[in-house]
Motif scaffolding. Structure first.
Motif, PDB file in Angstrom:
ATOM      1  N   ARG A 290      21.709   0.986 -21.906  1.00 26.68           N
ATOM      2  CA  ARG A 290      20.572   0.086 -22.016  1.00 26.68           C
ATOM      3  C   ARG A 290      20.812  -1.201 -21.238  1.00 26.68           C
ATOM      4  O   ARG A 290      19.937  -1.689 -20.517  1.00 26.68           O
ATOM      5  CB  ARG A 290      20.309  -0.245 -23.481  1.00 26.68           C
ATOM      6  CG  ARG A 290      19.118  -1.161 -23.657  1.00 26.68           C
ATOM      7  CD  ARG A 290      19.238  -1.912 -24.940  1.00 26.68           C
ATOM      8  NE  ARG A 290      18.228  -1.440 -25.893  1.00 26.68           N
ATOM      9  CZ  ARG A 290      18.054  -1.974 -27.075  1.00 26.68           C
ATOM     10  NH1 ARG A 290      18.809  -2.959 -27.487  1.00 26.68           N
ATOM     11  NH2 ARG A 290      17.123  -1.522 -27.879  1.00 26.68           N
ATOM     12  N   GLU A 294      18.546  -2.674 -18.193  1.00 27.22           N
ATOM     13  CA  GLU A 294      17.911  -3.994 -18.273  1.00 27.22           C
ATOM     14  C   GLU A 294      18.328  -4.872 -17.096  1.00 27.22           C
ATOM     15  O   GLU A 294      17.509  -5.579 -16.507  1.00 27.22           O
ATOM     16  CB  GLU A 294      18.282  -4.675 -19.600  1.00 27.22           C
ATOM     17  CG  GLU A 294      17.477  -4.122 -20.771  1.00 27.22           C
ATOM     18  CD  GLU A 294      17.811  -4.808 -22.087  1.00 27.22           C
ATOM     19  OE1 GLU A 294      16.947  -4.852 -22.960  1.00 27.22           O
ATOM     20  OE2 GLU A 294      18.948  -5.313 -22.242  1.00 27.22           O
ATOM     21  N   ILE A 295      19.626  -4.790 -16.791  1.00 21.92           N
ATOM     22  CA  ILE A 295      20.133  -5.611 -15.678  1.00 21.92           C
ATOM     23  C   ILE A 295      19.505  -5.156 -14.357  1.00 21.92           C
ATOM     24  O   ILE A 295      19.077  -5.977 -13.536  1.00 21.92           O
ATOM     25  CB  ILE A 295      21.666  -5.528 -15.616  1.00 21.92           C
ATOM     26  CG1 ILE A 295      22.258  -6.267 -16.814  1.00 21.92           C
ATOM     27  CG2 ILE A 295      22.211  -6.104 -14.312  1.00 21.92           C
ATOM     28  CD1 ILE A 295      23.675  -5.887 -17.133  1.00 21.92           C
ATOM     29  N   ARG A 298      16.100  -6.495 -14.065  1.00 21.66           N
ATOM     30  CA  ARG A 298      16.045  -7.940 -13.816  1.00 21.66           C
ATOM     31  C   ARG A 298      16.391  -8.289 -12.372  1.00 21.66           C
ATOM     32  O   ARG A 298      15.898  -9.275 -11.840  1.00 21.66           O
ATOM     33  CB  ARG A 298      17.058  -8.659 -14.723  1.00 21.66           C
ATOM     34  CG  ARG A 298      16.621  -8.833 -16.140  1.00 21.66           C
ATOM     35  CD  ARG A 298      17.768  -9.441 -16.938  1.00 21.66           C
ATOM     36  NE  ARG A 298      17.988 -10.842 -16.584  1.00 21.66           N
ATOM     37  CZ  ARG A 298      17.332 -11.850 -17.138  1.00 21.66           C
ATOM     38  NH1 ARG A 298      16.404 -11.606 -18.044  1.00 21.66           N
ATOM     39  NH2 ARG A 298      17.571 -13.097 -16.793  1.00 21.66           N
TER      40      ARG A 298
ATOM     41  N   GLY B  24      25.838  -7.840 -15.026  1.00 29.52           N
ATOM     42  CA  GLY B  24      24.653  -8.567 -15.475  1.00 29.52           C
ATOM     43  C   GLY B  24      24.859 -10.065 -15.476  1.00 29.52           C
ATOM     44  O   GLY B  24      24.036 -10.823 -14.955  1.00 29.52           O
ATOM     45  N   GLU B  28      23.442 -13.395 -13.240  1.00 29.35           N
ATOM     46  CA  GLU B  28      22.744 -14.544 -13.839  1.00 29.35           C
ATOM     47  C   GLU B  28      23.405 -15.857 -13.428  1.00 29.35           C
ATOM     48  O   GLU B  28      23.008 -16.915 -13.907  1.00 29.35           O
ATOM     49  CB  GLU B  28      22.749 -14.429 -15.367  1.00 29.35           C
ATOM     50  CG  GLU B  28      21.986 -13.223 -15.908  1.00 29.35           C
ATOM     51  CD  GLU B  28      20.512 -13.216 -15.510  1.00 29.35           C
ATOM     52  OE1 GLU B  28      19.897 -14.304 -15.474  1.00 29.35           O
ATOM     53  OE2 GLU B  28      19.989 -12.118 -15.224  1.00 29.35           O
ATOM     54  N   PHE B 107      22.237  -3.962 -27.950  1.00 28.78           N
ATOM     55  CA  PHE B 107      21.471  -5.215 -27.979  1.00 28.78           C
ATOM     56  C   PHE B 107      20.630  -5.305 -26.711  1.00 28.78           C
ATOM     57  O   PHE B 107      20.838  -4.561 -25.745  1.00 28.78           O
ATOM     58  CB  PHE B 107      22.431  -6.403 -28.033  1.00 28.78           C
ATOM     59  CG  PHE B 107      23.425  -6.386 -26.925  1.00 28.78           C
ATOM     60  CD1 PHE B 107      23.153  -7.023 -25.727  1.00 28.78           C
ATOM     61  CD2 PHE B 107      24.628  -5.701 -27.054  1.00 28.78           C
ATOM     62  CE1 PHE B 107      24.068  -6.984 -24.679  1.00 28.78           C
ATOM     63  CE2 PHE B 107      25.536  -5.668 -26.008  1.00 28.78           C
ATOM     64  CZ  PHE B 107      25.254  -6.307 -24.823  1.00 28.78           C
ATOM     65  N   HIS B 108      19.689  -6.237 -26.729  1.00 28.37           N
ATOM     66  CA  HIS B 108      18.919  -6.507 -25.512  1.00 28.37           C
ATOM     67  C   HIS B 108      19.689  -7.498 -24.677  1.00 28.37           C
ATOM     68  O   HIS B 108      20.159  -8.520 -25.182  1.00 28.37           O
ATOM     69  CB  HIS B 108      17.558  -7.097 -25.869  1.00 28.37           C
ATOM     70  CG  HIS B 108      16.602  -6.078 -26.369  1.00 28.37           C
ATOM     71  ND1 HIS B 108      15.987  -5.169 -25.544  1.00 28.37           N
ATOM     72  CD2 HIS B 108      16.177  -5.809 -27.613  1.00 28.37           C
ATOM     73  CE1 HIS B 108      15.207  -4.387 -26.260  1.00 28.37           C
ATOM     74  NE2 HIS B 108      15.310  -4.745 -27.526  1.00 28.37           N
ATOM     75  N   PHE B 109      19.822  -7.189 -23.401  1.00 27.29           N
ATOM     76  CA  PHE B 109      20.589  -8.053 -22.522  1.00 27.29           C
ATOM     77  C   PHE B 109      20.019  -9.468 -22.513  1.00 27.29           C
ATOM     78  O   PHE B 109      20.751 -10.448 -22.529  1.00 27.29           O
ATOM     79  CB  PHE B 109      20.613  -7.460 -21.110  1.00 27.29           C
ATOM     80  CG  PHE B 109      21.506  -8.203 -20.184  1.00 27.29           C
ATOM     81  CD1 PHE B 109      22.888  -8.155 -20.348  1.00 27.29           C
ATOM     82  CD2 PHE B 109      20.990  -8.968 -19.150  1.00 27.29           C
ATOM     83  CE1 PHE B 109      23.722  -8.847 -19.496  1.00 27.29           C
ATOM     84  CE2 PHE B 109      21.828  -9.662 -18.301  1.00 27.29           C
ATOM     85  CZ  PHE B 109      23.197  -9.603 -18.471  1.00 27.29           C
ATOM     86  N   GLU B 110      18.676  -9.562 -22.539  1.00 27.17           N
ATOM     87  CA  GLU B 110      18.052 -10.894 -22.509  1.00 27.17           C
ATOM     88  C   GLU B 110      18.396 -11.698 -23.746  1.00 27.17           C
ATOM     89  O   GLU B 110      18.531 -12.919 -23.701  1.00 27.17           O
ATOM     90  CB  GLU B 110      16.531 -10.762 -22.379  1.00 27.17           C
ATOM     91  CG  GLU B 110      16.123 -10.477 -20.951  1.00 27.17           C
ATOM     92  CD  GLU B 110      14.606 -10.517 -20.779  1.00 27.17           C
ATOM     93  OE1 GLU B 110      13.968 -11.389 -21.392  1.00 27.17           O
ATOM     94  OE2 GLU B 110      14.079  -9.654 -20.061  1.00 27.17           O
ATOM     95  N   LEU B 113      21.692 -13.170 -23.192  1.00 22.03           N
ATOM     96  CA  LEU B 113      21.595 -14.333 -22.297  1.00 22.03           C
ATOM     97  C   LEU B 113      21.131 -15.565 -23.059  1.00 22.03           C
ATOM     98  O   LEU B 113      21.687 -16.652 -22.916  1.00 22.03           O
ATOM     99  CB  LEU B 113      20.618 -14.021 -21.152  1.00 22.03           C
ATOM    100  CG  LEU B 113      21.106 -13.021 -20.097  1.00 22.03           C
ATOM    101  CD1 LEU B 113      20.006 -12.793 -19.060  1.00 22.03           C
ATOM    102  CD2 LEU B 113      22.366 -13.527 -19.417  1.00 22.03           C
TER     103      LEU B 113
END
Lengths: 512, 230
Positions: A290, A294-295, A298, B24, B28, B107-110, B113
């Protein structure tokens, strides 16, 4: 318990005391009244010779009173129940004479005189007397006849009186004295009985306490056990054999219950651990898949190498999930399988499955070598597996799929734990008790502290290492172990750090 | 931009997760390092000086709980626990042991963050890496500290010591704590090294009257940013 016993004890004692008391009271009363009765007879004896004289003269010489017992009295009646006069002995108050004597008597003097027995009159304690009625016979009496003279009536009720009865003497003694003795005796008896009851209650309570102690101990222990202390047992006690037997029976029952509880708790714990482990194993690959997705969403402008690497990892993680699902399904199938009769009839030998298994490992093996009783299996197509020297024709009580899975997992496990120059050997053995095959490697071995857990689901000796390199899902050895157990076999492991590991699968002879 | 990055250490024994978070978070704009167990992490922390540590619980060699307890002594980094253990008792245990936040896998990556930003904002409210404490301003990115707007010329150790005192301003820090935090557990020098460096700092701050850095006899030192009568 003690209270209940004491109440019964009280009831028994009260009944007992009442019976004893009643008997004692009755016999005392009888003996007291008998002595009064005897007094009356002796009074009668002492005055009987003078009675007719007194009666006919209607007076008594004072000195004669001494012949009566103190307190006693004599009342003289005419045959028609008319009171003539009363004499009484000195020393007693005159009011002690019963009222009934002053009136025409309510009883039949004649009957009483004939029956010659003392009787009681009066209804209150102060006014109770014992009376003795005696006829007065005048020896010098000369009858004269007048039709209405009651004295001439010689014949009454078919009884012939040869001497004329001139009147009746009623000799009485008050029962005050005897009654007060009786009463005093009654009260002291009740008092004593209560004292005895009290003392014996206390003593009995003490006496009962001792033999009841084991029961009290049992109940207090039982309460503790009910409160969750399932490891407690009833204590050793010096007591009667019945209680000892009860104790033993209860302890036996408690032991069985604790065992059952522990077994259930262990099963529950194992299940909870399994679910926690399974969810962890499921979540980890899902998290990275997941996260990667998601990455990637983005960041649109990632370079090709990064993308490839991400896709590669996601693919590996997806395969990990698939293997995990397969492993869980396999375990589930095993747990649903009934060992039953079928197990004895299953027959698969190593030579049936090896030709299918070995080619699967060609790439994984790399430079490692796989041997069967010393014979390299690299060119398995060219080997005659049924040859007796290879010793792999012995049938095992397993389905072909099951034996394949067992061998696959054991060889796979051995490959993972050996370096690239590793040697993996399958060794068969047979003796009187059974048949076994061993998968042996020369890898780095298993630390002693890990050995007990090696067949647990999701157990991995060195997790970081196996994660990084292996395709393992942590269920392989668990599946092997469950399969072997299902078909009545045994799997053991021998290993020492640095000395490789041997997994020995054996079946007893009767199931072979 | 390279000098202006917040640093994040990812500690997880699963290489796929390390790879994913590394990719990821780097994208960022964070500087990321990974460690696959607690011991490796303990070696990395003093030199890497991360601002946030993302920590898995179930790891070989040294698990997340142990690491969680060991971090505060050597680093001021915030800890976000990231684990498959979702039972309330595990969450409570993690938070009690010093974790600043807790996130359950998957979990949600956002969300991760956002939670990292919360931790950073606690120390640097405008997320520029600058923070004003009393008369001082720390610039975490340039590794400088200025007093009343004038940049102080500090050696790396002096910078470490002063920023440690600043982050714990108005609290008394024992010599042991300071020693472990600045020089590490295995420092085998003289005890009075702290006194020496405190003297250097006072000279550079012009604090001859000990008004800024106070010596608390028998206890340690305290950096005073509030005006008090003591």
């Amino acid at each position: 318990m003690v209270g209940q016993l004491l109440v019964r004890f009280w009831v028994c004692h009260i009944i007992f005391f009442t019976i004893i008391g009643a008997i004692q009271y009755q016999s005392l009363k009888e003996s007291l009244y008998l002595s009064v009765e005897q007094n009356l007879y002796s009074d009668y004896q002492s005055i009987k010779n003078n009675m007719s004289e007194w009666f006919l003269n209607s007076k008594v010489p004072p000195e004669r009173l001494a012949e009566l017992r103190p307190g006693n009295f004599v009342a003289f009646y005419y045959p028609n129940s008319r009171l003539s006069f009363i004499i009484h002995s000195y020393g007693r108050p005159i009011e002690a004479i019963p009222d009934c004597l002053h009136e025409p008597l309510p009883f039949d003097l004649y009957d009483k005189a004939i029956s010659n027995e003392p009787f009681l009159v009066g209804n209150t304690k102060e006014n109770r007397y014992m009376l003795l009625v005696k006829p007065i016979i005048a020896s010098n009496y000369v009858p004269y006849e007048t039709p209405d003279d009651p004295f001439s009536n010689f014949m009454r009720r078919n009884i012939t009186v040869y001497f004329p009865i001139v009147g009746y003497a009623v000799i009485g003694e008050p029962l005050y004295h005897a009654d007060s003795i009786l009463e005093g005796n009654f009260y002291s008896y009740v008092f004593n009985a209560l004292i005895i009851l009290l003392i014996s209650t206390v003593l009995t309570a003490f006496a009962l306490q001792k033999p009841l102690e084991p029961l009290i101990a049992i109940s207090s222990t039982a309460r503790k056990i009910a409160g969750g202390r399932y490891d407690l047992r009833l204590p050793e006690m010096k007591t009667s054999s019945e209680i000892m037997q009860l104790r033993e029976a209860l302890n036996h029952m408690l032991g069985q219950m604790e065992h059952a509880l522990n077994t259930e708790r262990e099963a529950k714990d194992r299940m909870a651990r399994f679910i926690a482990d399974a969810s962890h194993e499921l979540r980890t690959p899902l998290t990275s898949i997941r996260g990667f997705l998601e990455i990637l969403l983005r960041n649109k402008n990632l370079d090709q190498n990064t993308l490839d690497s991400a896709h590669q990892t996601m693919l590996i993680e997806t395969e990990r999930l698939i293997r995990l699902a397969e492993g869980l399904l396999a375990l589930n199938r095993i747990s649903e399988e009934e060992p039953g009769e079928e197990g004895a009839n299953l027959q698969t030998s190593l030579q049936d499955v090896l030709p299918e298994i070995v080619p699967l490992f060609t790439t994984l093996l790399g430079k490692r070598s796989l041997l069967l009783n010393g014979q390299n299996l690299k060119d398995i197509d060219k080997l005659d597996l049924s040859h007796p020297t290879l010793g792999c024709s012995r049938p095992l009580p397993l389905k072909a799929d099951e034996l394949k899975q067992i061998l696959y997992n054991l060889i796979h496990n051995a490959i993972q734990h050996t370096e690239t120059n590793g040697v993996i050997e399958i060794i068969t053995a047979e003796d009187k008790t059974g048949y076994s095959f061993t998968v042996k490697d020369n890898g780095k071995g298993i630390p002693a502290e890990d050995l007990p857990y090696i067949f647990d689901r999701f157990f991995r000796g060195d997790r970081s290492r196996s994660h990084a390199k292996s395709q393992s899902c942590g269920l392989g050895l668990a599946i092997v172990s469950e399969l072997v157990k299902l078909r009545g076999g045994r799997i053991t492991v021998q290993s020492a750090p640095g000395a490789g590991a041997s997994f020995i699968v054996s079946f007893p002879i009767k199931t072979v | 931009m390279a000098a202006n990055k917040f640093k994040i250490l990812v500690v997880d024994d699963d290489p796929a997760i390390c790879q994913m978070l590394s990719l990821g978070l780097t994208n960022e704009g964070y500087e990321v390092k990974t460690a696959d167990n607690g011991e490796t992490a303990l070696q990395i922390i003093p030199e890497f000086e991360p601002h946030v540590i993302i920590l898995d619980i179930m790891m070989p060699v040294m698990d997340g709980y142990e690491l969680c307890e060991a971090v505060p002594a050597i680093s001021g980094a915030s800890i976000i626990m990231l684990t498959a253990k979702d039972a309330p008792k595990d969450i409570v245990k993690g938070l009690r042991l010093g974790a600043n936040d807790y996130l359950v896998k998957p979990f949600h990556f956002e969300e991760l963050l956002a939670r990292i930003e919360v931790q950073l904002r606690n120390r640097f409210p405008d997320l520029t890496g600058k923070r004003t404490i009393g008369r001082f301003t720390i610039d975490e990115m340039k590794k400088t500290i200025s007093l009343d707007g004038k940049v102080l010329h500090l050696s790396p150790t002096e910078y470490k010591l002063l920023s440690y005192l600043l982050w714990n301003a108005n609290q008394t820090l024992s010599k042991d704590k300071i020693l472990i935090h600045i020089w590490g557990y295995d420092f085998e020098g003289e005890d009075n090294i702290i006194e020496v460096y405190i003297r250097y700092l006072r000279e550079k701050l012009g604090d001859s009257e000990h008004k800024l850095i106070k010596t608390i006899r028998g206890l340690g030192y305290r950096l005073q940013t509030e005006e008090t009568n003591t």
